[in-house]
Design a protein around this motif. Structure first.
Motif, PDB file in Angstrom:
ATOM      1  N   THR A 183      14.513   8.040  -6.085  1.00 52.21           N
ATOM      2  CA  THR A 183      14.223   8.507  -4.760  1.00 52.21           C
ATOM      3  C   THR A 183      12.707   8.598  -4.228  1.00 52.21           C
ATOM      4  O   THR A 183      12.131   9.112  -3.542  1.00 52.21           O
ATOM      5  CB  THR A 183      14.527  10.266  -4.928  1.00 52.21           C
ATOM      6  N   PHE A 184      11.949   7.663  -5.231  1.00 52.95           N
ATOM      7  CA  PHE A 184      10.498   7.438  -4.988  1.00 52.95           C
ATOM      8  C   PHE A 184      10.261   6.154  -4.428  1.00 52.95           C
ATOM      9  O   PHE A 184      10.513   5.134  -5.134  1.00 52.95           O
ATOM     10  CB  PHE A 184       9.975   7.654  -6.327  1.00 52.95           C
ATOM     11  N   ILE A 185      10.129   6.110  -3.256  1.00 54.15           N
ATOM     12  CA  ILE A 185      10.148   4.871  -2.361  1.00 54.15           C
ATOM     13  C   ILE A 185       8.913   4.286  -1.960  1.00 54.15           C
ATOM     14  O   ILE A 185       7.972   5.149  -1.506  1.00 54.15           O
ATOM     15  CB  ILE A 185      10.988   4.901  -1.070  1.00 54.15           C
ATOM     16  N   ASP A 186       8.212   3.219  -2.133  1.00 52.06           N
ATOM     17  CA  ASP A 186       6.991   2.764  -1.816  1.00 52.06           C
ATOM     18  C   ASP A 186       6.856   1.657  -0.998  1.00 52.06           C
ATOM     19  O   ASP A 186       7.586   0.665  -1.073  1.00 52.06           O
ATOM     20  CB  ASP A 186       6.161   2.093  -3.337  1.00 52.06           C
ATOM     21  N   THR A 187       5.871   1.926   0.056  1.00 48.78           N
ATOM     22  CA  THR A 187       5.801   1.052   1.064  1.00 48.78           C
ATOM     23  C   THR A 187       4.558   1.015   1.281  1.00 48.78           C
ATOM     24  O   THR A 187       3.470   1.433   0.739  1.00 48.78           O
ATOM     25  CB  THR A 187       6.718   1.442   2.317  1.00 48.78           C
ATOM     26  N   ALA A 188       3.785   0.253   2.518  1.00 46.19           N
ATOM     27  CA  ALA A 188       2.369   0.218   2.824  1.00 46.19           C
ATOM     28  C   ALA A 188       2.529  -0.575   4.419  1.00 46.19           C
ATOM     29  O   ALA A 188       3.479  -1.069   4.873  1.00 46.19           O
ATOM     30  CB  ALA A 188       1.598  -0.835   1.983  1.00 46.19           C
ATOM     31  N   GLU A 189       1.577   0.097   5.132  1.00 49.71           N
ATOM     32  CA  GLU A 189       1.432  -0.334   6.591  1.00 49.71           C
ATOM     33  C   GLU A 189       1.356  -1.965   6.463  1.00 49.71           C
ATOM     34  O   GLU A 189       1.717  -2.738   7.291  1.00 49.71           O
ATOM     35  CB  GLU A 189       0.186   0.165   7.168  1.00 49.71           C
ATOM     36  N   ALA A 190       0.755  -2.558   5.468  1.00 52.81           N
ATOM     37  CA  ALA A 190       0.158  -3.929   5.193  1.00 52.81           C
ATOM     38  C   ALA A 190       1.667  -4.814   5.051  1.00 52.81           C
ATOM     39  O   ALA A 190       1.712  -6.033   5.442  1.00 52.81           O
ATOM     40  CB  ALA A 190      -0.557  -4.310   4.115  1.00 52.81           C
ATOM     41  N   TYR A 191       2.763  -4.261   4.823  1.00 53.96           N
ATOM     42  CA  TYR A 191       3.992  -5.097   4.220  1.00 53.96           C
ATOM     43  C   TYR A 191       4.770  -5.455   5.898  1.00 53.96           C
ATOM     44  O   TYR A 191       5.483  -4.498   6.253  1.00 53.96           O
ATOM     45  CB  TYR A 191       4.868  -4.488   3.389  1.00 53.96           C
ATOM     46  N   GLY A 192       4.406  -6.589   6.329  1.00 54.28           N
ATOM     47  CA  GLY A 192       4.974  -6.793   7.486  1.00 54.28           C
ATOM     48  C   GLY A 192       3.923  -7.497   8.659  1.00 54.28           C
ATOM     49  O   GLY A 192       4.121  -8.731   8.895  1.00 54.28           O
ATOM     50  N   PRO A 193       2.845  -6.819   8.973  1.00 62.48           N
ATOM     51  CA  PRO A 193       2.485  -5.459   8.892  1.00 62.48           C
ATOM     52  C   PRO A 193       3.554  -4.509   9.688  1.00 62.48           C
ATOM     53  O   PRO A 193       4.314  -5.030  10.425  1.00 62.48           O
ATOM     54  CB  PRO A 193       1.029  -5.338   9.358  1.00 62.48           C
ATOM     55  N   PHE A 194       3.573  -3.382   9.180  1.00 64.09           N
ATOM     56  CA  PHE A 194       4.287  -2.412   9.888  1.00 64.09           C
ATOM     57  C   PHE A 194       5.946  -2.293   9.521  1.00 64.09           C
ATOM     58  O   PHE A 194       6.522  -1.297   9.600  1.00 64.09           O
ATOM     59  CB  PHE A 194       4.108  -2.007  11.306  1.00 64.09           C
ATOM     60  N   GLU A 195       6.431  -3.776   9.564  1.00 66.65           N
ATOM     61  CA  GLU A 195       7.794  -3.858   9.486  1.00 66.65           C
ATOM     62  C   GLU A 195       8.382  -2.982   8.186  1.00 66.65           C
ATOM     63  O   GLU A 195       9.701  -2.573   8.324  1.00 66.65           O
ATOM     64  CB  GLU A 195       8.231  -5.386   9.332  1.00 66.65           C
ATOM     65  N   ASN A 196       7.856  -2.858   6.938  1.00 67.20           N
ATOM     66  CA  ASN A 196       8.586  -2.322   5.997  1.00 67.20           C
ATOM     67  C   ASN A 196       8.923  -0.792   6.231  1.00 67.20           C
ATOM     68  O   ASN A 196       9.721  -0.140   6.003  1.00 67.20           O
ATOM     69  CB  ASN A 196       7.789  -2.526   4.759  1.00 67.20           C
ATOM     70  N   GLU A 197       7.675  -0.167   6.804  1.00 73.39           N
ATOM     71  CA  GLU A 197       7.667   1.287   7.260  1.00 73.39           C
ATOM     72  C   GLU A 197       8.893   1.371   8.142  1.00 73.39           C
ATOM     73  O   GLU A 197       9.786   2.360   8.080  1.00 73.39           O
ATOM     74  CB  GLU A 197       6.277   1.853   7.609  1.00 73.39           C
ATOM     75  N   LYS A 198       9.016   0.538   9.055  1.00 72.95           N
ATOM     76  CA  LYS A 198      10.054   0.706  10.015  1.00 72.95           C
ATOM     77  C   LYS A 198      11.329   0.448   9.401  1.00 72.95           C
ATOM     78  O   LYS A 198      12.511   1.273   9.913  1.00 72.95           O
ATOM     79  CB  LYS A 198       9.778  -0.240  11.204  1.00 72.95           C
TER      80      LYS A 198
END
Length: 336
Positions: free
Chosen positions: A57-72
């Motif tokens: 349940t610990f999910i790791d992302t960043a604004e740089a991944y995409g950018p932004f696409e991973n958060e979305k």
């Protein structure tokens, strides 16, 4: 090939720092949106949701991944299950709303802008763990952490952390606001943190250690035998350790780990993750597939004693590893 130990949900969470508890293994979502070539969005969403069913349940992302696409992507996948998950995201490279990137920016103004934007992209009212992705050498760490502390006070962020920071920077940051975690690369293939005082400082201060690339950027999965096993667009092909001669040389080391894992009835990935967890580390292996997630989660059932840990370390001597882990790791301006 050894059959993976089956995945079973953990019986309890583990502590990081500042009162934050998380699943013993997390899921790095980066590759679902960036750096490793094309991905299947439907499978990525299914993998994210399956993670929660497994207790990851610990999910790791960043604004740089995409950018932004991973958060979305995470918002689309987990929106109706938001309260089941601990979301960690990061900021530091200045990024315009259109995705254009600039240099590092650890100023309070940018970190606030980035946090507000991440909240929108994640579709949430709070970020559980917000990291300064890389330290900005032109901004005192006290100013950057002070801005993150303000976000905590406002309820937009629950806990804060740093990524790839030196021991001295960690101490200075922690004096401003308690750090819940420091995230750095750590695996049997990357043990710099044991020699540069970083992990010792984190342990001393009661901060959690989150290990990214805990499987040696894929080496310890046993799935990389040559450059042909990587997509032509995979960013790892630019790294010293993933050049043809380096891969060939490092396979001997991987095979040693595979032998030990087989004796435990586990896969090489599971034994490598268990090696980290036995040292009080929370690994966040990345994957885009449910089958690999199941394998990684099975590592939570592996038990290693001191002799096992020593044997694994000795089987993969650092001076026999061919190729550095990353060009960036030793570049000017990196906080090490």
């Amino acid at each position: 090939m050894t059959t993976p130990i089956p995945a079973t949900p953990p019986t309890s969470l583990v502590p990081l720092g500042d009162g934050l508890t998380v699943s013993p293994i997390g899921l790095g979502a980066m590759g679902m949106s960036a750096y490793y070539g094309p991905s299947d969005e439907a499978e990525s969403i299914a993998t994210l949701r399956h993670a929660l069913d497994l207790g990851v349940t610990f999910i790791d992302t960043a604004e740089a991944y995409g950018p932004f696409e991973n958060e979305k992507l995470i918002a689309r996948a987990l929106g109706d299950r938001r309260d089941e998950v601990t979301i960690a995201t990061k900021a530091s490279t200045e990024t315009d709303d259109d995705g254009t990137t600039h240099g590092r920016n650890g100023t309070p103004a940018y970190l606030r802008k980035a946090a507000e934007r991440s909240l929108r992209h994640l579709g949430t009212d709070r970020i559980d763990l917000y990291y300064l992705h890389r330290v900005d050498p032109d901004v005192p760490i006290e100013e950057s952490v002070g801005a993150l502390s303000e976000l905590v006070a406002e309820g937009k962020v629950r806990h804060i952390g740093l990524s790839e920071a030196s021991a001295s920077t960690i101490r200075r940051a922690h004096a401003v606001h308690p750090l819940a975690a420091v995230q750095s690369e750590f695996s049997l293939f990357a043990r710099d943190v044991l020699h540069n005082d970083e992990k010792a400082t984190i342990d001393e201060l009661g901060i959690g250690f989150v290990a990214f690339s805990p499987l040696g950027r894929g080496f310890l999965t046993g799935g990389i035998r040559s450059v042909d096993d990587l997509d032509p667009a995979d960013a790892r092909l630019t790294l010293p350790r993933f050049q043809p001669a380096a891969i060939a040389a490092n396979l001997t080391l991987v095979e040693r780990v595979e032998t030990i894992a087989a004796e435990k009835g586990a896969t090489s990935a599971q034994i490598a993750l268990a090696w980290l967890m036995a040292q009080g580390v929370v690994p966040i292996p990345g994957t885009r597939r449910r089958s690999r997630l199941d394998e990684n989660a099975g590592a939570m059932a592996v038990r290693l004693d001191a002799a096992d840990l020593a044997r694994l370390s000795e089987s993969l001597p650092e001076d026999e590893i061919v190729g550095t882990r990353d060009y960036v790791a030793h570049a000017p301006g990196v906080d090490r």
